[in-house]
Design a protein around this motif. Structure first.
Motif, PDB file in Angstrom:
ATOM      1  N   GLU A  68       0.796  -1.231   0.000  1.00  0.00           N
ATOM      2  CA  GLU A  68       0.000   0.000   0.000  1.00  0.00           C
ATOM      3  C   GLU A  68       0.831   1.285   0.000  1.00  0.00           C
ATOM      4  OE1 GLU A  68      -3.117   0.267  -0.925  1.00  0.00           O
ATOM      5  OE2 GLU A  68      -3.113  -1.915  -1.052  1.00  0.00           O
ATOM      6  N   SER A  69       2.142   1.161  -0.216  1.00  0.00           N
ATOM      7  CA  SER A  69       2.934   2.374  -0.461  1.00  0.00           C
ATOM      8  C   SER A  69       2.343   3.047  -1.692  1.00  0.00           C
ATOM      9  CB  SER A  69       4.401   2.014  -0.728  1.00  0.00           C
ATOM     10  OG  SER A  69       4.997   1.503   0.440  1.00  0.00           O
ATOM     11  N   SER A  70       2.246   4.375  -1.639  1.00  0.00           N
ATOM     12  CA  SER A  70       1.692   5.085  -2.797  1.00  0.00           C
ATOM     13  C   SER A  70       2.843   5.504  -3.699  1.00  0.00           C
ATOM     14  CB  SER A  70       0.872   6.285  -2.341  1.00  0.00           C
ATOM     15  OG  SER A  70       1.525   6.995  -1.312  1.00  0.00           O
ATOM     16  N   LEU A  71       2.676   5.314  -4.994  1.00  0.00           N
ATOM     17  CA  LEU A  71       3.794   5.570  -5.895  1.00  0.00           C
ATOM     18  C   LEU A  71       3.361   5.915  -7.312  1.00  0.00           C
ATOM     19  CD1 LEU A  71       3.575   2.507  -7.137  1.00  0.00           C
ATOM     20  CD2 LEU A  71       5.212   1.993  -5.354  1.00  0.00           C
ATOM     21  N   ARG A  72       4.283   6.602  -8.004  1.00  0.00           N
ATOM     22  CA  ARG A  72       4.149   6.796  -9.446  1.00  0.00           C
ATOM     23  C   ARG A  72       5.240   5.976 -10.101  1.00  0.00           C
ATOM     24  NH1 ARG A  72       3.632  12.339  -7.985  1.00  0.00           N
ATOM     25  NH2 ARG A  72       1.427  12.922  -8.023  1.00  0.00           N
ATOM     26  N   VAL A  73       4.847   5.131 -11.015  1.00  0.00           N
ATOM     27  CA  VAL A  73       5.816   4.274 -11.689  1.00  0.00           C
ATOM     28  C   VAL A  73       5.894   4.691 -13.148  1.00  0.00           C
ATOM     29  CG1 VAL A  73       6.391   1.910 -12.331  1.00  0.00           C
ATOM     30  CG2 VAL A  73       5.221   2.358 -10.176  1.00  0.00           C
TER      31      VAL A  73
END
Ligand code: 4AD
Ligand code: MG
Length: 454
Positions: A68-73
């Motif tokens: 549930e880490s929020s990220l932009r990939v």
């Protein structure tokens, strides 16, 4: 700069570099590779972080990201025949918005109370996403059905001065100098007024029942859709019910067949892994989908009297005049492949507003629809009493205060006509379509006798 993309339309970006914005659902590592399952609300995709393709800090960071880490990939979209989606992302960079440790819901099974307590997080699971999407489709199909048949949506009030469905399940609310108001149990009475104005109407909103019974079919707050039609009799009402439900189920299967199959297969697998103390057998996915595809009007019809005989034949000690409880509905519903319409219940056990059968006044012109596969009642409705004097007598018999219903009696004083309608609980319908054991998962934040949080 890479284009922003949603996973649901990733196919459009084949071979291109895109940025996805989402959350880490799951991670696995193998040597020089990290496999991140990233979800963005529209779907989940595998993002492959190869040591040779990213700088050292990114590779190390990817190794430490918690669920549930929020990220932009950012990365290149590549065809991948092994994944269900058909694509994966070759990662070039990761921008972490928040690194998470200790997310409480892990992929391992949890008890349902644990999950309900964390419902605000549980919604993120793929199972819950599917269920909410099916609910959305059913709600859209409800509107579509009525809107394309000349019905007008009329919103019913939530605060009401009196009971509609019996006084035992009323929620009381202190209401200024006017004393006690009640949360609505049904918009029906208001729809009767609206039907006399607009002909064909429906309301669709939350309704409340202080249900003391804790069952897998009862919520204290649920969403009900209630059509009401002027100049309609019980037969016409039953036709409307069966066309309506055929439409809803058709839309759900058309849009979600693959997701439903996946959900049912996972549920069946989990049931194999951990014994369900209720001894309940999960639905067979293919069989359930076959039943759903077969939901086409007309549906079988039995009178209450025939229903009692059928239940008695299974060795059950039920007698004429008894209510059909959840167990009896299950027995009866299982005898039919399609939903079954049970009509003409004993008038004694029905609400005050039902019209009695002129050919047999012991029974009311009401009808319940029972879903197959043991799901029980999903619809209740029928023809209303249009005669003023009969209705006044019924109010007295049910010990309901005439003053509170004076406006309702006006409808039988000024141009009274035969009319009918019904109510369907969205949660019961979605629960059946998704093959769930309990209605609590079909509403985003369930309200039950023992639960009002989160
Ligand atoms: O059979 P019910 O009580 O009928 C009425 O309220 C009528 N006034 C409707 C009408 O004719 N306009 O409730 C209708 C449906 C049920 O068949 C069921 O699907 C749902 O509402 N329902 C509930 N769903 C979840 N939790 C509860 N406690 C429910 N009570 C009823
Ligand atoms: Mg009912």
């Amino acid at each position: 700069m890479a284009a922003l993309a949603y996973i649901s339309d990733i196919a459009r970006f084949d071979g291109q570099e895109v940025t996805l914005q989402g959350w880490l659902a799951h991670k696995a590592s193998k040597g020089k590779l990290h496999f991140l399952q990233v979800r963005d609300g529209t779907g989940t995709i595998q993002c492959v972080v190869f040591k040779g393709n990213v700088d050292e800090p990114t590779f190390v960071k990817a190794d430490h990201l918690g669920q549930e880490s929020s990220l932009r990939v950012t990365g290149v979209v590549k065809k991948d025949t092994r994944s269900k989606l058909g694509f994966e992302i070759d990662v070039k960079g990761i921008d972490v918005l928040q690194e998470v440790t200790g997310y409480p819901i892990s992929p391992k099974p949890h008890g349902v109370n644990f999950l309900m307590e964390r419902r605000h997080l549980w919604l993120r699971s793929s199972r819950q996403s599917v269920i909410l999407r099916v609910r959305h489709t059913v709600e859209n199909a409800i509107r579509e059905f009525f809107d394309t048949r000349g019905f007008t949506l009329v919103d019913a009030p939530i605060f009401t001065p009196s009971a509609c469905e019996g006084t035992s399940t009323l929620f009381e609310v202190p209401y200024f100098d006017l004393g006690t108001a009640y949360l609505t149990q049904s918009g029906q009475l208001y729809m009767e007024a609206a039907a006399m104005a607009l002909g064909k109407v429906y309301c669709f909103g939350p309704t409340f029942r202080a249900e003391k019974s804790k069952t897998r079919r009862h919520l204290t707050e649920f969403w009900m859709v209630e059509p009401e039609v002027a100049y309609l009799d019980l037969d016409g009402d039953m036709e409307l019910m069966e066309q309506f439900v055929s439409h809803l189920v058709g839309r759900a299967v058309e849009k979600h067949e693959a997701e439903l199959r996946d959900l049912l297969e996972k549920a069946a697998k989990q049931a194999e892994d951990d014994e369900d103390p209720s001894g309940r057998k999960p639905l067979d996915p293919e069989e359930h989908l076959r039943v759903l595809k077969n939901v086409k009007a007309p549906f079988p019809r039995v009178t209450y009297t025939e229903a009692i005989e059928r239940i008695q034949k299974t060795g059950h000690a039920i007698k004429w005049g008894d209510d059909l409880g959840g167990d009896e509905e299950t027995i009866l519903g299982k005898q039919f492949e399609r939903p079954v319409l049970v009509h003409r219940y004993p008038a004694e056990m029905k609400a005050f507003y039902f019209k009695k059968d002129p050919n047999d006044p012991k029974v009311a012109l009401g009808c319940d629809m029972l879903a197959p596969e043991g799901y029980g009642e999903i619809i209740g409705g029928g023809q209303r009493e249009e005669n003023l004097d009969v209705l006044v007598a019924e109010l007295e018999k049910h010990k309901l205060p005439r003053e509170a219903f004076q406006w309702y009696l006006d409808l039988r004083t000024y141009g009274s006509v035969p009319h009918a309608g019904f109510g369907m609980g969205v949660e019961r319908c979605v629960s059946w379509i998704c093959g769930l054991h309990h209605v609590r998962e079909t509403i985003p934040f369930a309200r039950m006798t023992e639960r009002i949080t989160p």
